[in-house]
Design a protein around this motif. Structure first.
Motif: not given
Length: 172
Positions: A143, A149, A151, A153-155, A158
């Protein structure tokens, strides 16, 4: 000699018992005993002794002549009033172990101790990175460097944000 009212006979052999009082001291004790109900239990003995000592001092000031009964009761009532006057002027002290009226957990649980978290060290990035999962560090590195990123990695990021986010408590 008969034990003063309020003294049980099982205390006759105790060296600090009121059963051994004689003469004027027995009279002072009897007067003080009548005023004990006005004092909280934890302070009764102190006020009792204050009344007895003040009665003895008043008799000494009078040249050793016996005090009238009304004067003794007046002195005792003054000592009780003086106790409450001093009690009212004392600042309220908060116990660190007791719960407060608002059902808080008490101050003793809030004060820092050796097992408490060291906030200065926690602010330090190295301490945070030591306890942080490696995958989260890799995502943060991507980042910062502007790499897109995925998907998953976003989860993952989060999930960690929600876990570390402080809950807001609404008092209403």
């Amino acid at each position: 000699m008969k034990a003063p009212s309020g003294c049980s006979d099982d205390h006759n052999n105790l060296p600090l018992s009121y059963n051994r009082l004689t003469g004027d001291w027995l009279l002072y004790y009897a007067v003080a005993k009548r005023f004990e109900w006005k004092i909280p239990p934890q302070d009764k003995a102190d006020v009792r002794h204050s009344i007895m000592m003040e009665l003895a001092d008043a008799q000494n000031r009078k040249g050793g002549l016996p005090l009238p009964e009304a004067a003794m009761y007046r002195i005792a009532s003054f000592e009780v009033a003086d106790y409450w006057r001093k009690k009212k002027r004392q600042p309220d002290l908060i116990s660190l172990d007791e719960e407060t009226a608002d059902n808080d957990t008490g101050l003793a649980t809030v004060l820092p101790d050796d097992s408490a978290l060291d906030l200065d060290a926690w602010v330090d990035a190295r301490t945070f990175l030591l306890s942080c999962p490696k995958r989260l560090i890799q995502i943060a590195f991507k980042k910062v460097n502007g790499i897109t990123l995925e998907n998953a990695e976003y989860k993952y990021m989060s999930k960690w944000r929600k876990r570390e986010q402080k809950k807001l408590v609404f008092c209403g």
